[in-house]
Each structure stands twice: as structure tokens, then as C-alpha cells.
Design an enzyme around this catalytic site. Structure first.
Site, short mmCIF file in Angstrom:
data_model
loop_
_atom_site.label_atom_id
_atom_site.label_comp_id
_atom_site.label_asym_id
_atom_site.label_seq_id
_atom_site.Cartn_x
_atom_site.Cartn_y
_atom_site.Cartn_z
N HIS A 189 34.10 51.89 45.78
CA HIS A 189 32.69 51.91 45.82
C HIS A 189 31.93 50.39 45.11
O HIS A 189 32.78 49.85 44.26
CB HIS A 189 32.12 52.85 44.76
CG HIS A 189 32.11 54.44 45.36
ND1 HIS A 189 31.58 55.14 46.55
CD2 HIS A 189 33.11 55.39 44.93
CE1 HIS A 189 31.75 55.98 46.76
NE2 HIS A 189 32.91 56.38 45.94
N CYS B 54 35.04 55.95 50.55
CA CYS B 54 35.51 57.20 49.82
C CYS B 54 35.61 58.58 50.44
O CYS B 54 36.27 58.49 51.40
CB CYS B 54 34.81 57.41 48.41
SG CYS B 54 35.57 58.15 47.12
#
Length: 483
Positions: free
Chosen positions: A427, A330
Site C-alpha cells: 500500500h 492487497c
């Protein structure tokens, strides 16, 4: 008939989140239908819910303890700090505003109706709602407009059990002092207390419990010994992820100022034979790491500046010269690129900054947030990956042609030509056991297979047994009142 009780703490980090999870699991095992609730949470470690929003990760763990999917009503207000004085405010799963602390203080009372709406909606057809407070009710300077502790308890007419942390010392002062500073109506709302994190022989504190009960007239609910397996449960605060040494596979993770969604680390830390070192500011990245993970960030550009200020960019170059691998997730993925552009000033003033230049990609920040629970395939091993996406920004560039994940046929991630450097937006990917084993074996070291999900479930069961043994759950349930 739905009953509820609120678990508040005499300070931050007294173990409220874990206790609510353990009590919830114990009550489910007693045959009750239970749901967790936290009116207001402050955390950059968020979970994506089944109904398409985001809540604090602690409430997602508590939902798991209840046998439920996480839902936005379990945490209707989530504060995600972006600077030292401001945070993004998530209300019922969606971005509400970005506010400075002083401005948020003026808004809190206007959010109470939505908090109560979520609470009563969640309570339908449940036997018990376990509510977690935030911080401490002793912060009486914050009482006006409060929606996190006594303000919510008063609005919903909920009884409270107060938890003290003996591991920090001064637990009698914590509990009796809270009693002393609270106004009379808030003080009367507290019905019982417990002492958490005791090390050693609990009978040695029997007199202390008697003193607290005499001074407060609250019912003693137990002395809870230190639960040694707490590290096996997903952590809400990065400070709760202790560095684990001794494994053949060594992973280093620089602690960013605004580190976010670091639940990627929990399965790695739990895996036998894997060491995970959280590298604090001022310390160099270790020279013997096999893998450096640059985690997610709530403020990518400022955390990139922090990364450079520690000299970690230089350490990372040395790590790669030694043949070490790098994974950016991310915000960490965005940092690995050539540049990051923020034309709309989402993270501050509009600007374009140079990235670490390790992947041939560029990121443009955009107002729309990508928020999704995701199923993917790891292309190299063919293993399934479950995770979630929670980010702003769109990343493109030549190295995206070497994607290493596939999401519904869509390429995801980027990697360098030699495969030494990888990044992605997904994630939670290391929770997938087969993928985690495949990824770690690529480090050319042996790794044991490990069922992470079963370990979490078993730890919740053990926590429930621990609380059944050391906490008076019958008394706690008797103190709960109908909503």
C-alpha cells in the site's frame, strides 16, 4: 505543563479531522510541541506506525501536521468494520478481538484504562494535545461506557470545543440541539463552538453566531470558510475522494463495500493530468479507462462477491480486451487470482471461492497479520518505493515468478505474461513520485512530474493560515486546560 482540548462535532463528517490537522500545524508554527489524539476511531483506512502497530489514517495525517511519526498512542482504539454489525477491534496497535456492535458496547468501559494510559503517555513533554472526538456527543443513547466523546473528556477532565457544519444546513439546530440534549455535566464541559464549511460572505451569519452563543453560553471561536484545497490532503473516508475528471490518463476504481487502505488513490488523484473515477455500485466500469485499480478490502471474499454482483467482472474482461491495464492492491490482488481459501473462517464461515482468474496465483487466509512499513524497488524502472503492508493471507503461484517489486531482495507481487495485469500487497506505493511517474508513463500517455509530499506539506501550511485568519486560535488555546 501539558494542556489539552478536545474537538468534537455536532455530527459526523463536520471536518473535525481536518481542523485538528490544521490547528496542529498552526500551533507548531507558533513554536508549540503538539501531538494529536483520538481515543476511538472507526475506519478501514489505517496507517502503520513507527512502533509497529496500526492507527487511523487521519491521525497519521495529524501526526505529519505536528512534525511527528505516527504512534499507536495517538489512536489507542481503532474499529475496522468487517460486516454491517461487527468489526475488528485494534487496541494500542494490535488486534484485540472481532466483536459485534452490541458486544463491543459491553467492552468499551474495560478499554478506558488503556485509552487513558496512551493519552497520558503521549502527553509527556508536550505543550498541547489536540483530541478528536468521533461522531457526535448528541448521541446520548451511547453515553454509558463512552470512550470516544464525553466519556473520555470526563475521565480525563478535558474541555471541549464543538464544531458545526453549515454546509449541510441547520447548523443552529445542530449546535443548540446538542446543548439541549446533553446532560448538564457534559453541557458544561463544552467551552466554545465554531461553524465550519461556510460558503460565501461569513458576515451574513454573524447574527446566527450571536444566537448560538446566547442560547448555549459557549464562546464563539469563528466562522470557518470552505477550504477549497482540502482534496489535496489524504482522505479518511472514501466518500471524501471526489472523482476527478478532465485528465488524459483515466483510472477507474470500483468502490468495494469494505474498501480499505485506499490512500493509494490520493497521490493519483492529486497528479495533474490524471482522472480518478470512483465507481459506485450499480454503475459499469467506464469503457475509456486506461487503468482499473481494484483496491484493498477488509473482507476480501464478501467484496469479491459484491464485485461480481455489480457485473464488474464482465466489465473488467471488456476493459482488458480493449488493452486496458489492471492493478490489484492487497485484497484486490487476492481477488485477481484463481482462488481464495479461508480454512480457519477468518472472514466468516470456512470456505474456498474462485477468484477472478486473471492471475495464476492462489491465496490462503491465515490468522497472522503482516504489518510493516516497507521500502521496495520497482524492478522495471529501478525507482524506490515507500509503502506499508497490512494484510492477512499468503499468495503463491506461477505468476509470482514475474514479480515487479523487490523488498530487501524478496520478490513481491505478480503479473501476467503480457504485463497487462499486476498485483501486490504494498500500500501507499504511489506516494513515491518517481515510481508513480514511471508507472503512469507505462500507460503510453504523457504525465507531469508531481511532488506529492511537498504538496501535502504546502496544503497543511495553507490550512494553518486559513484557520489563523478565520478561527480564534488564541481563544481556543486559552480554553485548553492542564492535564
Amino acid at each position: 505543563m501539558t494542556k489539552a482540548i478536545m474537538i468534537q462535532g455536532a455530527g459526523s463528517n463536520v471536518g473535525k479531522s481536518m481542523l485538528v490537522a490544521g490547528i496542529a500545524r498552526a500551533c507548531v508554527q507558533r513554536g508549540l510541541s503538539v501531538a494529536p489524539f483520538k481515543p476511538q476511531n472507526m475506519s478501514n483506512n489505517a496507517a502503520v506506525t513507527a512502533d509497529g502497530g496500526e492507527i487511523g489514517r487521519a491521525q497519521a495525517l495529524q501526526a505529519l501536521a505536528c512534525g511527528l511519526e505516527p504512534m499507536i498512542d495517538m489512536n489507542p482504539v481503532l474499529l475496522k468494520p468487517e460486516t454491517d454489525i461487527g468489526a475488528q477491534v485494534i487496541v494500542q496497535g494490535e488486534r484485540f478481538a472481532t466483536l459485534k456492535a452490541r458486544d463491543y458496547g459491553k467492552q468499551k468501559a474495560t478499554l478506558l484504562p488503556r485509552v487513558l494510559e496512551s493519552f497520558y503517555r503521549l502527553g509527556k513533554s508536550r505543550d498541547l494535545i489536540l483530541i478528536e472526538g468521533a461522531g457526535s456527543p448528541a448521541e446520548v443513547n451511547l453515553r454509558v461506557g463512552d470512550i470516544a466523546n464525553m466519556g473520555f473528556a470526563e475521565a480525563a477532565n478535558i474541555p471541549v470545543a464543538l464544531i458545526g457544519d453549515i454546509d449541510r444546513g441547520g447548523v443552529i439546530a445542530q449546535l443548540v440541539g446538542t446543548h439541549a440534549v446533553l446532560p448538564g455535566n457534559d453541557r458544561a464541559r463544552i467551552k466554545g463552538f465554531a461553524v465550519n464549511k461556510f460558503r460565501g460572505d461569513t458576515t451574513l451569519f454573524a447574527e446566527g453566531m450571536t444566537m448560538i452563543a446566547a442560547a448555549t453560553e459557549w464562546a464563539p471561536l469563528g466562522i470557518i470558510p470552505w477550504f477549497g484545497d482540502a482534496w489535496k490532503l489524504p482522505a479518511e473516508d472514501v466518500m471524501d475522494i471526489a472523482s476527478k475528471t478532465g485528465g488524459d490518463i483515466k483510472i477507474a476504481v470500483p468502490r468495494l463495500n469494505r474498501i480499505a487502505n485506499f490512500d493509494d488513490l490520493d497521490p493519483l488523484s492529486a497528479t495533474p493530468g490524471v482522472s480518478v473515477a470512483i465507481i459506485e455500485a450499480g454503475r459499469a466500469l467506464p469503457g475509456d479507462a486506461d487503468l482499473v485499480i481494484i483496491p484493498g478490502s477488509k473482507s476480501t471474499i464478501s467484496d469479491l462477491a459484491h464485485f461480481r454482483a455489480q457485473g464488474w467482472d464482465i466489465d473488467l474482461q471488456a476493459h482488458m480486451r480493449r488493452g486496458g491495464q489492471v492493478l490489484g492492491i492487497c485484497g484486490g490482488y487476492q481477488m485477481l487470482g484463481q482462488q481464495i481459501s479461508d480454512p480457519d473462517g477468518i472472514e466468516g464461515a470456512p470456505q474456498t471461492v474462485a477468484g477472478l482468474g486473471l492471475l495464476d496465483i492462489q491465496t490462503v487466509m491465515k490468522p497472522q497479520k503482516r504489518l510493516a512499513r516497507t521500502q521496495a524497488i520497482h524492478l522495471a524502472s529501478g525507482t524506490d518505493v515507500s509503502g506499508y503492508e497490512i494484510h492477512i493471507g499468503e499468495t503463491t503461484g506461477p505468476d509470482c515468478s514475474r514479480a515487479w517489486l523487490s523488498i530487501d531482495g524478496r520478490a513481491e507481487g505478480a503479473s501476467s505474461a503480457n504485463g497487462q495485469i499486476k498485483g501486490c500487497y504494498l500500500h501507499g506505493l504511489f506516494s513515491a513520485d518517481a515510481f508513480r511517474s514511471a508507472y503512469l508513463r507505462d500507460l503510453d500517455k504523457p504525465v507531469a512530474d508531481y511532488d506529492y509530499g511537498s504538496s501535502v506539506e504546502a496544503t497543511l501550511d495553507a490550512l494553518a493560515r486559513h484557520l489563523e485568519t478565520h478561527m480564534d486560535l488564541d481563544q481556543l488555546l486559552n480554553l485548553a486546560e492542564e492535564i
